[in-house]
Scaffold this active site. Structure first.
Site, short mmCIF file in Angstrom:
data_model
loop_
_atom_site.label_atom_id
_atom_site.label_comp_id
_atom_site.label_asym_id
_atom_site.label_seq_id
_atom_site.Cartn_x
_atom_site.Cartn_y
_atom_site.Cartn_z
N TYR A 150 0.85 -1.23 0.08
CA TYR A 150 -0.04 0.03 -0.14
C TYR A 150 0.74 1.34 -0.09
O TYR A 150 1.62 1.49 0.79
CB TYR A 150 -0.90 -0.04 1.34
CG TYR A 150 -1.89 1.24 1.43
CD1 TYR A 150 -1.45 1.94 2.47
CD2 TYR A 150 -2.82 1.56 0.64
CE1 TYR A 150 -2.36 3.16 2.77
CE2 TYR A 150 -3.70 2.58 0.89
CZ TYR A 150 -3.45 3.48 1.78
OH TYR A 150 -4.23 4.66 1.89
N ASP A 245 9.22 2.24 -0.92
CA ASP A 245 8.28 3.03 -0.09
C ASP A 245 8.68 2.73 1.19
O ASP A 245 8.15 1.73 1.58
CB ASP A 245 6.76 2.53 -0.47
CG ASP A 245 5.77 3.53 0.43
OD1 ASP A 245 4.75 3.37 0.08
OD2 ASP A 245 6.19 3.89 1.36
N LYS A 280 4.94 9.02 8.55
CA LYS A 280 4.96 8.30 9.81
C LYS A 280 6.04 8.87 10.83
O LYS A 280 6.05 10.12 11.26
CB LYS A 280 5.00 7.08 9.79
CG LYS A 280 3.77 6.27 8.88
CD LYS A 280 3.54 4.86 8.98
CE LYS A 280 2.59 4.38 8.01
NZ LYS A 280 1.20 4.37 8.52
#
Ligand code: KE4
Length: 444
Positions: A150, A245, A280
């Site tokens: 994702y 990612d 994050k």
């Protein structure tokens, strides 16, 4: 075995009903909706260290950590102090500040292969911008992604989980025109053959391959060395870019992120990725995303180059202060070995408990990220992840919640240990798990 007195969630129930009247599903992100475990989400109101409290006053040991950002635990003193100091100077100016440069310099110092970086406001925005940059830099359109990975709700990446063949993307959400995904090829993770086939068929038109170098979004799944070698070699040979990612793994698995972690395991090829996506932890719980990499590529980003990307609050002083405080604490303390050790103790304990009650399980861990899959085969891609017993996971989730342990509300997510977790929390978690797993057997 004593089953816990079911906790009263009356205030959460009321809050949920009220929220559903004005927010779709009562949540601002579907990941929080408890869709994978049934029932309604509990509403939280406070966090401190490894603990959170819900609005009915119940305390939980937290393994969600806001889905990864809170590696230092909730309300870490250094982060709170940095935000308090920054907020009195103003929250945002829409003008450059030195703190943004300091955060960018720190990221360039820490993450292998990052020579320049652009700060944005979320992992989605960072991934979307990195893809646009890859397409602008290579003047090509096709993107390869992997089912179960994702990268945020980017139109061109919300495609069906591909079959093992090279499947041109079909949107998996209404509202995405077929054209947005027509250039997206969706393969299975760790499937070298399918990757080779895709490059054989489309090589000269492929702008980039994007992947989670250690997956968190189908549960924790590690790459194989042949897979990472193939990804790097095929992109290099075809003139495509490789994008890691690391929104979840950046500053989570090691100071140098997944590259450093995988290197230690002998899984990282010599040549790293061309671009890296972050989020994050670099915001420490406030909204910060980033994309960066080779300077010759990053210099294609506006205003230096023609690839446009912008953002009102990108790099705002408050979020940057929170991120800087978090990363400076990590740079100073380098907690990764201790974090991995404590997480291993939890994972080995959970695996032993599953064995003792005869429950099929796969415990998969990477650093302080872990997933307990309820199934009997190793999870190596989305197909094997989907073979998990999600009913049993839901039973385990609720059994743990009622015993004061707050896990991610999906079998297909990573759980996180923070530097605020201690032996005490691990032992309490294993005590709760012993009883919750017994319940799973009875409910099988
Ligand atoms: P955000 O736009 O949510 O900041 O980041 C998107 C993203 C990109 N890349 C990776 C590897 C990610 O894990 C994420 C976001 N992760 C999910 C949890 N698996 C966030 C939870 C949510 O969507 O509420």
């Amino acid at each position: 075995m004593p089953t816990p007195v079911r906790r009263n969630h009356e205030r959460s129930t009321q809050a949920y009903r009220r929220a559903c009247r004005v927010i779709p599903g009562g949540v601002n992100s579907p990941a929080r909706a408890f869709g994978g475990v049934g029932g309604q989400p509990i509403f939280l109101e406070r966090g401190q260290g490894p603990y959170v409290w819900d609005i009915d006053g119940h305390q939980y040991i937290d393994y969600v950590g806001s889905w990864g950002p809170l590696i230092l635990g909730h309300a870490a003193a250094a982060v709170v102090a940095a935000i308090q100091e920054a907020v009195h100077q103003g929250t945002s100016f829409g003008a450059p500040t030195e703190a943004e440069t300091e955060l960018a310099e720190l990221i360039c110092r820490a993450v292998p292969g990052v020579e320049m970086v652009r700060l944005v406001n979320s992992g989605t925005e960072a991934a979307m911008s990195a893809l646009r940059l890859a397409r602008g830099f290579t003047r090509r359109h096709r993107i390869i992604k992997f089912a179960g990975c994702y990268h945020g709700h980017v139109d061109s990446l919300l495609v069906q989980a591909g079959s093992s063949a090279t499947t041109l993307g079909v949107p998996n959400s209404p509202g995405i025109p077929p054209g947005c995904t027509a250039d997206t090829i969706c393969l299975h993770y760790n499937d070298v053959e399918a990757l080779e086939q895709a490059f054989a068929e489309h090589g000269p038109t492929i702008a980039a391959v994007i992947l989670e170098p250690v997956v968190g979004n189908m549960g924790v799944v590690l790459p194989t060395r042949p897979f990472l070698d193939a990804v790097r070699e095929l992109t290099r040979r075809a003139g495509a870019l490789l994008i890691y990612d690391e929104v979840m793994t950046g500053f989570r698995l090691a100071w140098g992120g997944a590259q450093e972690y995988l290197n230690r395991l002998g899984l990282q090829p010599q040549d790293g990725p061309d671009l890296i996506v972050l989020g994050k932890i670099i915001g420490g719980g406030l909204p910060v995303g980033a994309y960066g990499g080779r300077a010759d590529i990053m210099k294609h980003v506006a205003p230096v180059g023609p690839v446009f990307q912008a953002g009102t609050l990108s790099g705002n002083p408050l979020a940057v202060a929170s991120g800087l405080a978090t990363l400076r604490q990590l740079e100073k303390t380098r907690p990764y070995e201790a974090l991995e050790k404590l997480t291993s103790q939890l994972c080995q304990g959970l695996a032993a408990l599953c064995r003792s009650v005869g429950i099929a399980h796969q415990m998969q861990q990477a650093g302080s990220m872990w997933t307990l899959f309820f199934q009997d085969q190793p999870v190596t891609d989305y197909r094997t992840a989907l073979a998990s017993n999600t009913k049993r996971f839901a039973r385990f989730f609720w059994g743990m919640l009622e015993r004061g342990i707050y896990l991610p509300c999906s079998q297909f997510e990573a759980a996180f240990v923070s530097t605020a977790h201690t032996q005490r929390e691990i032992e309490a978690t294993l005590t709760a798990a012993r009883e919750a797993l017994q319940d799973c057997i009875q409910e099988a």
